[in-house]
Motif scaffolding. Structure first.
Motif, PDB file in Angstrom:
ATOM      1  N   GLY A   1       0.814  -1.211   0.000  1.00  0.00           N
ATOM      2  CA  GLY A   1       0.000   0.000   0.000  1.00  0.00           C
ATOM      3  C   GLY A   1       0.845   1.258   0.000  1.00  0.00           C
ATOM      4  N   ILE A   2       1.891   1.294   0.822  1.00  0.00           N
ATOM      5  CA  ILE A   2       2.783   2.457   0.849  1.00  0.00           C
ATOM      6  C   ILE A   2       3.517   2.607  -0.475  1.00  0.00           C
ATOM      7  N   ARG A   3       4.003   1.498  -1.041  1.00  0.00           N
ATOM      8  CA  ARG A   3       4.766   1.571  -2.300  1.00  0.00           C
ATOM      9  C   ARG A   3       3.900   2.090  -3.448  1.00  0.00           C
ATOM     10  N   SER A   4       2.662   1.556  -3.548  1.00  0.00           N
ATOM     11  CA  SER A   4       1.797   2.015  -4.629  1.00  0.00           C
ATOM     12  C   SER A   4       1.364   3.466  -4.428  1.00  0.00           C
ATOM     13  N   ALA A   5       1.142   3.866  -3.180  1.00  0.00           N
ATOM     14  CA  ALA A   5       0.726   5.244  -2.939  1.00  0.00           C
ATOM     15  C   ALA A   5       1.853   6.227  -3.265  1.00  0.00           C
ATOM     16  N   LEU A   6       3.087   5.865  -2.900  1.00  0.00           N
ATOM     17  CA  LEU A   6       4.228   6.725  -3.204  1.00  0.00           C
ATOM     18  C   LEU A   6       4.748   6.521  -4.615  1.00  0.00           C
ATOM     19  N   MET A   7       4.201   5.500  -5.324  1.00  0.00           N
ATOM     20  CA  MET A   7       4.608   5.183  -6.700  1.00  0.00           C
ATOM     21  C   MET A   7       6.120   4.986  -6.784  1.00  0.00           C
ATOM     22  N   LEU A   8       6.621   4.181  -5.846  1.00  0.00           N
ATOM     23  CA  LEU A   8       8.055   3.872  -5.815  1.00  0.00           C
ATOM     24  C   LEU A   8       8.321   2.651  -6.671  1.00  0.00           C
ATOM     25  N   SER A   9       9.422   2.686  -7.407  1.00  0.00           N
ATOM     26  CA  SER A   9       9.823   1.527  -8.211  1.00  0.00           C
ATOM     27  C   SER A   9      10.471   0.482  -7.308  1.00  0.00           C
ATOM     28  N   PRO A  10      10.438  -0.799  -7.711  1.00  0.00           N
ATOM     29  CA  PRO A  10      11.100  -1.825  -6.899  1.00  0.00           C
ATOM     30  C   PRO A  10      12.571  -1.536  -6.651  1.00  0.00           C
ATOM     31  N   ARG A  11      13.235  -0.918  -7.625  1.00  0.00           N
ATOM     32  CA  ARG A  11      14.658  -0.626  -7.437  1.00  0.00           C
ATOM     33  C   ARG A  11      14.882   0.407  -6.333  1.00  0.00           C
ATOM     34  N   GLN A  12      13.945   1.329  -6.171  1.00  0.00           N
ATOM     35  CA  GLN A  12      14.076   2.336  -5.112  1.00  0.00           C
ATOM     36  C   GLN A  12      13.923   1.715  -3.716  1.00  0.00           C
ATOM     37  N   LEU A  13      13.304   0.545  -3.642  1.00  0.00           N
ATOM     38  CA  LEU A  13      13.125  -0.141  -2.356  1.00  0.00           C
ATOM     39  C   LEU A  13      14.127  -1.268  -2.157  1.00  0.00           C
ATOM     40  N   SER A  14      15.104  -1.404  -3.070  1.00  0.00           N
ATOM     41  CA  SER A  14      15.998  -2.559  -3.006  1.00  0.00           C
ATOM     42  C   SER A  14      16.882  -2.559  -1.772  1.00  0.00           C
ATOM     43  N   ASN A  15      17.164  -1.376  -1.199  1.00  0.00           N
ATOM     44  CA  ASN A  15      18.023  -1.336  -0.012  1.00  0.00           C
ATOM     45  C   ASN A  15      17.233  -1.373   1.294  1.00  0.00           C
ATOM     46  N   LEU A  16      15.933  -1.694   1.218  1.00  0.00           N
ATOM     47  CA  LEU A  16      15.102  -1.843   2.416  1.00  0.00           C
ATOM     48  C   LEU A  16      15.137  -3.306   2.865  1.00  0.00           C
ATOM     49  N   THR A  17      15.462  -3.545   4.131  1.00  0.00           N
ATOM     50  CA  THR A  17      15.541  -4.898   4.685  1.00  0.00           C
ATOM     51  C   THR A  17      14.467  -5.065   5.745  1.00  0.00           C
ATOM     52  N   LEU A  18      13.631  -6.091   5.551  1.00  0.00           N
ATOM     53  CA  LEU A  18      12.591  -6.425   6.522  1.00  0.00           C
ATOM     54  C   LEU A  18      13.007  -7.709   7.221  1.00  0.00           C
ATOM     55  N   ASP A  19      13.266  -7.614   8.500  1.00  0.00           N
ATOM     56  CA  ASP A  19      13.765  -8.745   9.281  1.00  0.00           C
ATOM     57  C   ASP A  19      12.668  -9.209  10.229  1.00  0.00           C
ATOM     58  N   ILE A  20      12.013 -10.317   9.880  1.00  0.00           N
ATOM     59  CA  ILE A  20      10.939 -10.870  10.714  1.00  0.00           C
ATOM     60  C   ILE A  20      10.997 -12.387  10.614  1.00  0.00           C
ATOM     61  N   PRO A  21      11.203 -13.107  11.702  1.00  0.00           N
ATOM     62  CA  PRO A  21      11.230 -14.576  11.637  1.00  0.00           C
ATOM     63  C   PRO A  21       9.881 -15.121  11.168  1.00  0.00           C
ATOM     64  N   LEU A  22       9.940 -16.258  10.468  1.00  0.00           N
ATOM     65  CA  LEU A  22       8.716 -16.845   9.933  1.00  0.00           C
ATOM     66  C   LEU A  22       7.778 -17.297  11.050  1.00  0.00           C
ATOM     67  N   THR A  23       8.351 -17.775  12.164  1.00  0.00           N
ATOM     68  CA  THR A  23       7.495 -18.214  13.278  1.00  0.00           C
ATOM     69  C   THR A  23       6.669 -17.066  13.839  1.00  0.00           C
ATOM     70  N   ILE A  24       7.200 -15.854  13.800  1.00  0.00           N
ATOM     71  CA  ILE A  24       6.459 -14.673  14.258  1.00  0.00           C
ATOM     72  C   ILE A  24       5.495 -14.193  13.177  1.00  0.00           C
ATOM     73  N   ALA A  25       5.944 -14.212  11.916  1.00  0.00           N
ATOM     74  CA  ALA A  25       5.104 -13.718  10.825  1.00  0.00           C
ATOM     75  C   ALA A  25       3.848 -14.562  10.654  1.00  0.00           C
ATOM     76  N   LYS A  26       3.877 -15.856  11.038  1.00  0.00           N
ATOM     77  CA  LYS A  26       2.711 -16.727  10.872  1.00  0.00           C
ATOM     78  C   LYS A  26       1.658 -16.512  11.958  1.00  0.00           C
ATOM     79  N   GLN A  27       2.014 -15.879  13.067  1.00  0.00           N
ATOM     80  CA  GLN A  27       1.069 -15.714  14.167  1.00  0.00           C
ATOM     81  C   GLN A  27      -0.042 -14.739  13.782  1.00  0.00           C
ATOM     82  N   LYS A  28      -1.230 -15.075  14.209  1.00  0.00           N
ATOM     83  CA  LYS A  28      -2.399 -14.268  13.875  1.00  0.00           C
ATOM     84  C   LYS A  28      -2.864 -13.449  15.076  1.00  0.00           C
TER      85      LYS A  28
END
Length: 852
Positions: A497-524
């Motif tokens: 949602g943020i990327r489409s709203a700011l109309m950022l290209s994938p290359r402009q976000l290439s240096n963004l790192t999202l660090d989240i373990p899968l065990t945490i990301a699966k929790q609801k």
């Protein structure tokens, strides 16, 4: 004003005289013992000097006896040969060498003489005295003792000659050893009357820096014509200086003085300081024998009365307030509560800390207050009393110098009830929602003035549009999601949602790192629109930074969700307002840790159910780098989800790798780099699949999105999204490289140099033929037994001769050699390259020959 202790002053005052007396007594004993031992040392050294004279005299007597014995033997035989047969006498005697002068002028010279001096012995012998030892010095700095002995007379009564015996004083170890052993000293030096050193010796452990006693005197020996100066030294270390009697006497005296000092301190404390220490605890009504302290005790009584009165006033004040007030010390132990707090927490008397009697939402604000946070505000519903309290935390320093916490809970039940009623009457208005002030919006709009060119101005306008949408959503009532959702899905939706709203290209976000373990990301959890705004705000903090290392790290433990933003630069006014406002809506808090690091926390209890994603038991994938820049992140993600990965640099490496043909792969991860080789390899893999079957293919790209397969962009490389894409790709059947070999001709190159193999492989690739190199043929027989349409090309004579044994392994295997030999069977084809590297025409001719 500094406080003084009478007891300590008394201890210091009495300690010094005791120490002075002890030191004086020890010094007196030491001086007396030193004088006695010094007198004993002088007598001892006199005795040892006498022992040196006796040892020296004994040594000269032994040498004199040897000279007389040699003179007797020489008078009988008249030659040197008979003397040198007397080994025991020459070896154990005291003479170092000798010289004989016969009456007829003949000279008999001991060959050992040249070891000690180069002077003529005749000249040295002229200085000798009959039956006496005389000290002489040679021209080559030799120090000698010479003894003159007359030879026996002949038949006519005439003397046959004289024998001269010599003793060298230079480095005479035998003489020095006898003198040191006889005297039992540590150092000895022998000098002539002129002060010239003749002989010096010392023990191995002797050193000049060790204390010693010395004795100097004149060495007089009857058989010696000269007088020598003698110096003796005996070391006296501390173990020798202090005898047992002195140590024992000093120890007894010191112990006695220490015991006396302890008795003085003990009875002084018992008779003086204990009554003084107990005196402040006594009331003025209790009798006391210390008149000087009665005014002080009376004043303390007044202070205690005033303190009790003020404590009662404070407790009445606290109980009269319509708020719950709790005080805690540095260990979170409850130290005081008012009447409202006791009603709210009736179990306060039986718990150890405030954490034991409060719900989970209490814990993090209290921990923050103990660390120094001030004015943290949060709401809590007390279900036992059916009330809602708004709590504030304040930290303070208690009387012991430690940080304490005060919690004030205000009953806002009626305020909430009225607010809910107004919202039900006027649902379009949000009475209790925060509203952004005009100053923040004006400051945010003023950012447009920083940008000069059109492109940056457009980007600023998009930024303001996103900020405006978030501010509008904050001011509206929160919308609770009807279904629970995984944390990873919330993150993915917020990011897109943020990327489409700011109309950022994938290359402009290439240096963004999202660090989240899968065990945490699966929790609801049950998320609201406020949580989505909170997540988008954290992403905006990352995207607003100009620092290359932008990172968002997410953790979820014990119901506390933590978003850690790394690399955040200067905050805009709108972001500052949202960081201050949003935590109040979701029971969270914000802390700034410096160096561009911002930590956002919120209390969000997860539900027990978690999303079923990332089940990759015994899965194996092939990872083709193909110039993809974030290949290390991909390998780390594969390892974190338990997938075995085999990495190849390019499609050529994959298609020509021996390990690739050993089995199958559940998925193929391909970097969208060099396009020609990639497309050719994908075409070959597609051709190997059955009709209507798709490849388990997943593209990796920095900016390009493939139209024919699933693609994971570089900024989407976080555990949840990556696992979802893998699950989709793994729906296709695995890739069998052996099946690919069976679909068309397959060549194996053996032998030859690396250059020759590379040229053949390149030319075969131009014709669309898969060719791979084998290092040896040890395990080739078992693999070719069930292969079809395989050509084995031997590039040297040694390998071709080894292939003779494989001619009947499989009829579908064709053997070819480029070097002929006599034992070549008919089933092995010979192709003559004229010892040249192949070109496209040569390879085409070979293929035509094999197909004919």
């Amino acid at each position: 004003m500094a406080s003084l202790s009478l007891k300590h002053q008394f201890i210091k005052s009495t300690l010094v005289p005791f120490i002075v007396v002890a030191v004086l007594i020890v010094l007196m004993l030491g001086a007396a013992d030193y004088a006695a031992r010094q007198e004993q040392s002088d007598e001892m050294l006199q005795q040892r000097a006498s022992a040196v004279r006796l040892s020296f005299s004994a040594y000269l007597d032994r040498a004199q006896f040897e000279a007389k014995y040699l003179a007797q033997q020489l008078g009988d035989s008249g030659n040197l040969d008979s003397l040198f047969q007397l080994h025991d006498v020459l070896f154990f005697g005291g003479l170092d060498f000798f010289y004989a002068r016969m009456s007829d002028g003949e000279e008999l010279v001991d060959p050992r003489a040249r070891l000690y001096t180069a002077d003529t012995l005749e000249m040295l012998a002229n200085q000798a005295r009959l039956n006496f030892w005389v000290h002489i010095s040679t021209s080559d700095d030799g120090e000698l003792l010479v003894y003159k002995q007359v030879l026996p007379t002949d038949e006519l009564g005439e003397v046959k000659g004289y024998l001269y015996g010599f003793i060298s004083l230079n480095n005479n170890l035998a003489l020095a050893s006898d003198l040191m052993a006889g005297a039992k000293v540590d150092y000895m030096r022998l000098e002539d009357v002129a002060g010239k050193t003749l002989l010096i010796d010392q023990q191995p452990y002797y050193a000049n820096d060790v204390p010693f006693v010395t004795h100097s005197g004149v060495l007089v020996v009857p058989a010696l014509a000269n007088k020598f100066s003698l110096e003796l030294r005996v070391i006296q270390p501390l173990s020798r200086i202090l005898n047992q009697w002195l140590v024992l006497a000093c120890s007894v005296i010191l112990i006695g003085i220490a015991l006396l000092y302890w008795l003085v301190q003990h009875y002084a404390g018992r008779w003086m300081f204990q009554p003084l220490s107990a005196m402040p605890l006594r009331s003025s009504h209790e009798g006391t024998s210390y008149l000087e302290f009665e005014p002080l005790v009376a004043q303390m009584d007044r202070f205690q009365t005033q303190l009790r009165a003020r404590e009662q006033h404070l407790q009445l004040l606290l109980d009269s307030l319509k708020s719950a007030i709790i005080f805690c010390d540095e260990s979170a132990r409850v130290t005081a509560l008012n009447k409202e707090a006791k009603t709210l927490f009736p179990e306060h008397a039986t718990v150890k800390t405030i954490f034991d009697m409060t719900p989970l939402e209490f814990h993090q604000p209290i921990q923050g207050a103990l660390k120094g946070d001030y004015g943290v505000r949060f709401e809590l519903e007390a279900k036992d009393v059916n009330k809602i309290y708004e709590w504030l935390t304040y930290s303070f320093v208690n009387e012991y110098g430690f940080r304490g916490v005060m919690l004030i809970g205000r009953d806002i039940t009626e305020v909430k009830r009225l607010s809910w009623q107004l919202e039900s009457l006027y649902p379009s208005h949000s009475l209790d929602r925060p509203q952004p002030g005009p100053e923040a919006l004006l400051k945010e709009i003023s950012l447009l003035e920083r940008y000069a060119d059109d492109e940056q101005e457009v980007r600023a306008e998009r930024w303001l549009m996103v900020i405006g949408r978030l501010l509008r959503e904050v001011s509206q009532p929160a919308i609770l999601s009807s279904e629970s959702k995984a944390l990873g899905q919330l993150l993915s939706e917020s990011l897109e949602g943020i990327r489409s709203a700011l109309m950022l290209s994938p290359r402009q976000l290439s240096n963004l790192t999202l660090d989240i373990p899968l065990t945490i990301a699966k929790q609801k959890a049950s998320w609201s629109s406020d949580h989505a705004i909170w997540m988008q705000t954290a992403l905006l903090l990352c995207l607003s930074s100009n620092i290359s290392g932008r990172r968002l790290q997410i953790g979820w433990s014990e119901g506390v969700l933590t978003l850690t933003v790394g690399g955040a630069s200067e905050l805009t006014p709108a972001l500052e307002w949202m960081l201050e406002t949003i935590p109040k809506l979701i029971k969270g808090r914000v802390s700034f840790e410096g160096a561009g690091r911002i930590v956002l926390t919120a209390t969000i209890p997860p539900i027990k159910e978690s999303e079923q994603v990332g089940e990759f038991d015994n899965k194996k994938v092939a990872l083709i780098e193909n110039t993809f820049p974030a290949i290390e992140r991909v390998e780390l993600l594969l390892s974190s989800v338990g997938i075995q990965a085999e990495t190849f640099g390019s499609f050529n490496d994959f298609l020509h790798s021996n390990s690739a043909f050993m089995g199958s792969y559940d998925c193929l991860l391909v970097g969208l780099g060099e396009a020609q080789t990639r497309d050719q390899g994908i075409a070959q893999l597609n051709a190997s699949c059955s009709m209507g079957q798709s490849l388990p293919l997943l593209y990796l790209s920095e900016s390009e999105v493939s139209e024919h397969a699933l693609t994971v962009l570089q900024y989407q490389l976080f555990s949840y999204h990556f696992a979802k894409m893998l699950n989709t790709a793994l729906q296709a059947p695995p890739i069998s490289m052996q099946h690919l070999v069976e679909q068309k001709d397959h060549w194996i190159l053996l032998g030859g140099t690396a250059l020759v193999q590379a040229v053949w492989q390149s030319e075969l690739d131009e014709l669309g033929i898969i060719a791979r190199k084998e290092p040896n043929i040890d395990h080739l027989v078992s693999r070719l037994r069930y292969s079809e349409r395989t050509v084995v090309l031997a590039l040297d004579l040694v390998v071709a001769q080894q292939l003779v044994e494989m001619e009947r392994v499989n009829d579908q295997v064709t053997l070819v050699t480029i070097e002929d030999f006599a034992e070549r069977p008919d089933t092995m084809h010979f192709f003559d390259t004229a010892a040249q590297l192949p070109d496209s025409e040569t390879v085409a001719r070979l293929c035509q020959q094999l197909n004919s």
